[in-house]
Design an enzyme around this catalytic site. Structure first.
Site, short mmCIF file in Angstrom:
data_model
loop_
_atom_site.label_atom_id
_atom_site.label_comp_id
_atom_site.label_asym_id
_atom_site.label_seq_id
_atom_site.Cartn_x
_atom_site.Cartn_y
_atom_site.Cartn_z
N GLU A 140 4.60 8.72 -1.23
CA GLU A 140 3.34 8.05 -0.95
C GLU A 140 2.94 7.25 -2.17
O GLU A 140 2.83 7.80 -3.28
CB GLU A 140 2.24 9.05 -0.61
CG GLU A 140 0.91 8.37 -0.27
CD GLU A 140 -0.23 9.35 -0.05
OE1 GLU A 140 -1.21 8.95 0.60
OE2 GLU A 140 -0.15 10.50 -0.53
N ASP A 198 -5.83 -0.72 -1.60
CA ASP A 198 -6.75 -1.82 -1.87
C ASP A 198 -6.27 -3.06 -1.11
O ASP A 198 -5.12 -3.48 -1.26
CB ASP A 198 -6.75 -2.12 -3.38
CG ASP A 198 -7.88 -3.06 -3.79
OD1 ASP A 198 -8.25 -3.93 -2.98
OD2 ASP A 198 -8.37 -2.92 -4.92
N GLU A 224 0.49 7.91 -8.38
CA GLU A 224 -0.90 7.51 -8.61
C GLU A 224 -1.08 7.15 -10.09
O GLU A 224 -0.77 7.95 -10.96
CB GLU A 224 -1.85 8.67 -8.24
CG GLU A 224 -3.30 8.42 -8.54
CD GLU A 224 -3.84 7.17 -7.86
OE1 GLU A 224 -4.35 6.29 -8.58
OE2 GLU A 224 -3.74 7.08 -6.61
#
Length: 213
Positions: free
Chosen positions: A44, A118, A69
């Site tokens: 992910e 985003d 992340e």
């Protein structure tokens, strides 16, 4: 959205190397060794606080999950969720997805998840969208032949753009949903944003895009 700064975040992440991989470049081509099995690897990008990935890891114990992340203050929550869980099939990288070729070997990944990224709505920011053709080129190199990208978003503009981007790249589309929570999809694991937006009655868009075999 402004992220709250957590002064000790980087230090805390470094203290949990079994969950937060400290030097992913050293793991390139060796991820199955890191997990200790030959299970498929799902990644992910922009994993946020880790709710989706932890839910998926429990639902699919026969799959290895890796979340990427770049924001340390956000990844802290994902790390703590992993520490509280008994799941051993999930790891996290505190890295930028733009550098993803440094962390995985060609054909090492089986599936990518892109959830509530985003949208970068301004045209001048197109290249920053995670479904832009430049990123698709990176994903294709790392995926097995016929590998897939699963996308979820609340942003209609990004969804429409992504469908065009996938199709323009020669990918095939399947399970396209313009209102996921009104569909009959089984086994859907929600992200934090998905819960928030769906409670407000907002539509969730989803699709699966497959590269050529």
């Amino acid at each position: 959205m402004r992220l709250r700064n957590k002064p000790r975040a980087k230090e805390e992440l470094s203290q949990n190397p079994d969950i937060i991989i400290q030097d992913p470049k050293q793991c390139k081509g060796k991820w199955n060794e890191i997990f200790g099995n030959d299970n498929p690897i799902y990644v992910e990008v922009g994993t946020g606080k880790g709710q989706f990935l932890m839910g998926m890891s429990m639902l699919h114990p026969d799959v290895n999950f890796i979340g990427i992340e770049k924001y340390e203050s956000v990844l802290i929550t994902a790390m703590n969720r992993a520490k509280e869980s008994s799941q051993t099939n999930v790891k996290f990288l505190n890295e930028d997805v733009a550098n993803i070729l440094e962390f995985f070997a060609l054909g090492e990944i089986h599936r990518f998840f892109i959830n509530f990224t985003d949208p970068w709505p301004k045209n001048r920011h197109e290249k920053r969208r995670l479904t832009y053709k430049g990123f698709l080129t990176l994903y294709e190199q790392l995926l097995i032949k016929g590998g897939e990208i699963h996308l979820k978003t609340d942003n209609q503009g990004l969804f429409e753009y992504s469908l065009e981007s996938f199709s323009g790249y020669g990918m095939s589309l399947q399970n396209v949903s313009l209102d996921l929570h009104s569909s009959n999809m089984e086994g859907n694991v929600m992200t934090e944003y998905e819960q928030k937006f769906s409670r407000k009655g907002m539509r969730i868009y989803r699709c699966e895009a497959r590269f050529k075999s």
